[in-house]
Scaffold this active site. Sequence first.
Site, PDB file in Angstrom:
ATOM      1  N   CYS A  95       0.915  -0.787   0.479  1.00 18.49           N
ATOM      2  CA  CYS A  95      -0.173  -0.550  -0.278  1.00 18.49           C
ATOM      3  C   CYS A  95       0.458   1.357  -0.475  1.00 18.49           C
ATOM      4  CB  CYS A  95      -0.773   0.531   1.517  1.00 18.49           C
ATOM      5  SG  CYS A  95      -0.471  -0.247   2.970  1.00 18.49           S
ATOM      6  N   HIS A 154      -3.377   6.447   3.638  1.00 15.89           N
ATOM      7  CA  HIS A 154      -1.967   6.774   2.881  1.00 15.89           C
ATOM      8  C   HIS A 154      -1.974   8.141   2.209  1.00 15.89           C
ATOM      9  CE1 HIS A 154      -1.408   3.421   5.092  1.00 15.89           C
ATOM     10  NE2 HIS A 154      -0.514   3.079   4.096  1.00 15.89           N
TER      11      HIS A 154
END
Length: 359
Positions: free
Chosen positions: A134, A259
Site C-alpha cells: 500500500c 495513506h
Amino acid sequence: MSGKPTLAVVGATGAVGAVLLGALSHHADVWGEIRLLASPRSAGRRLTVRGEETEVLALSDAHEDRLDGVDLALFAVPGAVAARWAPVAVAKGAVVVDTSTAFRTDPDVPLVVPEINAHAARVRPRGIVASPGCATLTPIVALGALHAEYGLTEAVVTLQQAASGAGRAGEAALREQLALVTGSELGTRPGDVRRAVGDHTGPFPGPLALNVLPWSGEPAADGWSSEELAVRAETRKILDLPRLPVTATCVRVPVVTGHSAVVHARFERPVTVGRAHEILATSPGVVLYDDPAAGDYPTPADVVGTDPTWVGRVRRHPDDERGLEFFACADNLRKGAALNAVQIAERIAAERAASDSAG
C-alpha cells in the site's frame, strides 16, 4: 475455464478481505462461484458478497480440497500464509493474485499495477501475480503516468501511513489511544502522551495519537526500514527501471485509513505544471484536485472510501526545470490493497475468457 470462472478469496475475514468483498460486489459480475476461505478460527462466519450471505470455509492441511476447481485465487493474508498456500492453489490449477510480501521480489512473479504495466501479468512462470504494498501504491499510479511522458530519473518519497496499514490491530490501537487522550491537554510537555498511552501502543513502537512515528517495518541495513526498502524495490520493478534512484521515508501518522505521499520526482526532460496537470487529469486511476488558493487539495479524510489516487500541490522545483513536487492520497485498503488485486484478477479472467473464445 468454461463459463464464468470460480474465484477463491483467501483471507476473506481480514481488513483487506472485507474490502475485497465490497469491490467484488460493486464491480461487473464476471465470476461464477465465489468461495470464501480463511483460517480455521474464522470458519463458520457468514459474510455478504454480491448481496448474498456466504459461509467462510476453513483452509487447512485437512481441507486442501477447498482449493479444488478454483480458477483464480485472491490472497489477502500474511506473507508466510501466502508462501504456504499459493503454490498449492497453483498446483490445483488456479492463477494466484497475492497481496502479501511473499512474492513481490521474486523475478518469476510479475508485480503489477494495471494502470502502468498490465501486460506484465500475462507472463507468470510460477502461476502467481503479486500486487504491490500500500505504501508503493500511494504514489505509483501518478509517478507512472508522468514517467510515460517525461522519463523518470529519480524519486524521493515521504510516505505518511495510516494506522490501518498495520491491519485491524493498528486501527484498534489508534482508536484506543485517541480515547485515552481525548479531552485532555496532553501534548504540551515532554513524554506526557507516552505516559498516558502506556502500553496501549498495539503494533506501533510508540504512541500514535497526537503524534507521528518516523518508522514502519522491520530494521534493515544502514538505518533503513524494510518498508522503505520495499517501496524502492517495488517502484523499480513496476516501472522496469532496475537502477532508478529511489529514496523513501515512512512515517506513521494518526489517520485511521488513507495513506499520503509527498513526492519529489526528477525527469529526463523539462516539465511544466500545465502539462503535468493535463497528464494527471487524463490518467486512469488518478483524480487531479489542485487549487490550493481555494483550499482544494487531497487529504486522507476526504479520499477514504474512494478508489482513485488523488493528486494535488503540483509544483515545479524552483531550482530544477526537470523536477516536480506533488502530494498524493489514496485509501490504503482499497487501491492500496484490495482494488489493485481485483483489477488484476479481472484482467486475467478477461484474458482467459478471450483465449477460450478464440480457441
